[in-house]
Design a protein around this motif. Structure first.
Motif, PDB file in Angstrom:
ATOM      1  N   ALA A   1       6.838 -12.512  -5.176  1.00  0.00           N
ATOM      2  CA  ALA A   1       6.516 -12.336  -3.763  1.00  0.00           C
ATOM      3  C   ALA A   1       7.171 -13.445  -2.942  1.00  0.00           C
ATOM      4  O   ALA A   1       7.017 -14.632  -3.262  1.00  0.00           O
ATOM      5  N   TYR A   2       7.905 -13.061  -1.904  1.00  0.00           N
ATOM      6  CA  TYR A   2       8.473 -14.033  -0.971  1.00  0.00           C
ATOM      7  C   TYR A   2       7.513 -14.155   0.200  1.00  0.00           C
ATOM      8  O   TYR A   2       7.243 -13.179   0.904  1.00  0.00           O
TER       9      TYR A   2
ATOM     10  N   SER B   1      -3.533  -6.096  -8.618  1.00  0.00           N
ATOM     11  CA  SER B   1      -3.605  -4.799  -9.281  1.00  0.00           C
ATOM     12  C   SER B   1      -3.186  -3.653  -8.370  1.00  0.00           C
ATOM     13  O   SER B   1      -2.875  -2.557  -8.850  1.00  0.00           O
ATOM     14  N   VAL B   2      -3.166  -3.898  -7.048  1.00  0.00           N
ATOM     15  CA  VAL B   2      -2.794  -2.826  -6.118  1.00  0.00           C
ATOM     16  C   VAL B   2      -1.609  -3.205  -5.226  1.00  0.00           C
ATOM     17  O   VAL B   2      -1.162  -2.382  -4.431  1.00  0.00           O
ATOM     18  N   ASN B   3      -1.070  -4.445  -5.380  1.00  0.00           N
ATOM     19  CA  ASN B   3       0.036  -4.841  -4.524  1.00  0.00           C
ATOM     20  C   ASN B   3       0.756  -6.053  -5.124  1.00  0.00           C
ATOM     21  O   ASN B   3       0.166  -7.132  -5.249  1.00  0.00           O
ATOM     22  N   PRO B   4       2.034  -5.913  -5.490  1.00  0.00           N
ATOM     23  CA  PRO B   4       2.754  -7.064  -6.071  1.00  0.00           C
ATOM     24  C   PRO B   4       2.967  -8.200  -5.076  1.00  0.00           C
ATOM     25  O   PRO B   4       3.198  -9.335  -5.486  1.00  0.00           O
ATOM     26  N   ALA B   5       2.887  -7.909  -3.771  1.00  0.00           N
ATOM     27  CA  ALA B   5       3.068  -8.951  -2.761  1.00  0.00           C
ATOM     28  C   ALA B   5       1.888  -9.911  -2.703  1.00  0.00           C
ATOM     29  O   ALA B   5       1.955 -10.942  -2.015  1.00  0.00           O
TER      30      ALA B   5
ATOM     31  N   ILE C   1       6.350 -10.383   0.919  1.00  0.00           N
ATOM     32  CA  ILE C   1       7.107  -9.198   0.501  1.00  0.00           C
ATOM     33  C   ILE C   1       7.272  -9.294  -1.004  1.00  0.00           C
ATOM     34  O   ILE C   1       7.809 -10.284  -1.517  1.00  0.00           O
ATOM     35  N   GLY C   2       6.788  -8.291  -1.730  1.00  0.00           N
ATOM     36  CA  GLY C   2       6.748  -8.385  -3.183  1.00  0.00           C
ATOM     37  C   GLY C   2       7.473  -7.273  -3.919  1.00  0.00           C
ATOM     38  O   GLY C   2       7.553  -6.137  -3.438  1.00  0.00           O
ATOM     39  N   LEU C   3       7.998  -7.609  -5.088  1.00  0.00           N
ATOM     40  CA  LEU C   3       8.630  -6.661  -5.992  1.00  0.00           C
ATOM     41  C   LEU C   3       8.079  -6.888  -7.395  1.00  0.00           C
ATOM     42  O   LEU C   3       7.744  -8.020  -7.766  1.00  0.00           O
TER      43      LEU C   3
ATOM     44  N   GLY D   1       5.828  -3.999  -2.305  1.00  0.00           N
ATOM     45  CA  GLY D   1       4.749  -4.013  -1.321  1.00  0.00           C
ATOM     46  C   GLY D   1       4.903  -5.131  -0.313  1.00  0.00           C
ATOM     47  O   GLY D   1       5.740  -6.033  -0.462  1.00  0.00           O
ATOM     48  N   VAL D   2       4.100  -5.068   0.726  1.00  0.00           N
ATOM     49  CA  VAL D   2       4.002  -6.135   1.726  1.00  0.00           C
ATOM     50  C   VAL D   2       2.526  -6.478   1.890  1.00  0.00           C
ATOM     51  O   VAL D   2       1.653  -5.612   1.728  1.00  0.00           O
ATOM     52  N   TYR D   3       2.246  -7.746   2.199  1.00  0.00           N
ATOM     53  CA  TYR D   3       0.864  -8.200   2.321  1.00  0.00           C
ATOM     54  C   TYR D   3       0.795  -9.250   3.419  1.00  0.00           C
ATOM     55  O   TYR D   3       1.538 -10.239   3.397  1.00  0.00           O
TER      56      TYR D   3
END
Length: 333
Positions: free
Chosen positions: A106-107, A35-39, A121-123, A162-164
């Motif tokens: 997310a990759y 909900s706060v980060n696509p990654a 790394i997410g889009l 985003g990045v995670y």
């Protein structure tokens, strides 16, 4: 009743503009990172379903109601390199309603031989539907063309990135949401050509990090921090502390406040920085089923006119086939 709804609607608009946080606010985001980060997509490595409903400012007419349903997991046959996710969310504020639909990819980059550390790394791409119920509005002048008849809506595309990063003991994430709002005209024209000055989403930045501290075999602590920024109003900060008891029950609290991290022309220096305190509980009914509840106490003057906010959530994990060669780390984030 319509006049009360209309007045309430504009009061809430003023409050939300002062807080400058237009994205949906969930207290239990700590149990649903998508909900706060696509990654975050694919973090649990198994198919994961999450649903949440929030009733804000109970007993306050026209107060916000929000909900979201999401699912994410890994792309099969990809050595856990790709995470996929989808989310549908809705937010209703008086006569205004927003429905969002996003798909995430997310990759996931493996950083150690034991596969306990990864950088993702997410889009995400999707759209927001903005609608306005004209039946809830009352015109001062009969026949006012700016008051729509019935419910009107408009759809706007949008994107997130985003990045995670995570290990078994800590996580950190940075995400930018509603990116198209940086370049697109913020005006919303409904299907009848009416220009609606509603709360079209602004671009947001989410910075999150936290960790896990083991006190004993039966008690673990999870402190975390979420910083939300829309670059126009005060920065919103969530401080969270949760305790996991016997791997079955999460209990804890969160404090939400606002801060002026740098000077912004739109921010009134005298604006109150008070926010809310949340009490949270998450219970594992089974190994793969989580049920959660939180209650928010408002610490501003608005507390005199409402009865707090309730939020319930449900998380369900669908484990894949067991593989003896697979190293499975507990997923605490």
């Amino acid at each position: 009743m319509k006049q009360k709804i209309l007045i309430t609607f504009f009061i809430i608009l003023c409050i939300k503009q002062a807080q400058a946080q237009q994205d949906i606010q969930f207290s239990q985001y700590v149990f649903n990172g998508l909900s706060v980060n696509p990654a975050y997509a694919g973090y649990k490595e198994d198919l994961y379903f999450n649903a949440v409903y929030r009733k804000q400012w109970v007993s306050f007419p026209g107060a916000p109601q929000s909900g979201a349903v999401s699912m994410d997991g890994l792309l099969k046959g990809d050595s856990k390199k790709s995470g996929l996710g989808g989310q549908i969310a809705w937010d209703q504020l008086g006569p205004q309603k927003t429905i969002s639909l996003f798909a995430s990819y997310a990759y996931r980059i493996q950083l150690d031989n034991d596969d306990t550390k990864r950088l993702s790394i997410g889009l995400a791409f999707g759209a927001n539907q903005y609608s306005l119920d004209g039946n809830a509005l009352v015109a001062t002048d009969q026949g006012d063309p700016s008051i729509p008849t019935g419910t009107l809506s408009a759809i706007k595309p949008d994107a997130r990135m985003g990045v995670y990063y995570y290990t078994p003991k800590l996580f950190a994430g940075l995400a930018f949401m509603d990116l198209f709002s940086l370049y697109a005209d913020r005006s919303i024209y409904l299907s009848n050509g009416t220009l609606v000055a509603t709360e079209k989403k602004a671009a947001h930045m989410y910075l999150s990090f936290g960790g896990l501290v083991k006190l004993s075999d039966n008690v673990k602590l999870k402190p975390s921090l979420l910083v939300k920024e829309d670059f126009h109003g005060p920065t919103s900060i969530d401080l969270n502390l949760l305790a996991l008891l016997s791997e079955k029950l999460w209990v804890g609290a969160s404090y939400r406040t606002a801060a002026d991290l740098w000077k912004k022309e739109a921010v009134n220096p005298g604006l109150s920085k008070s926010g809310a305190v949340s009490l949270m509980m998450e219970f594992f009914a089974t190994e793969n089923l989580r049920v959660g509840y939180s209650y928010d106490f408002i610490t501003s003057g608005l507390s005199n006119y409402q009865s707090g906010s309730h939020e319930i959530s449900l998380g369900l994990l669908f484990p894949g086939k067991k593989d003896a060669s697979r190293i499975k780390s507990p997923r605490y984030f």
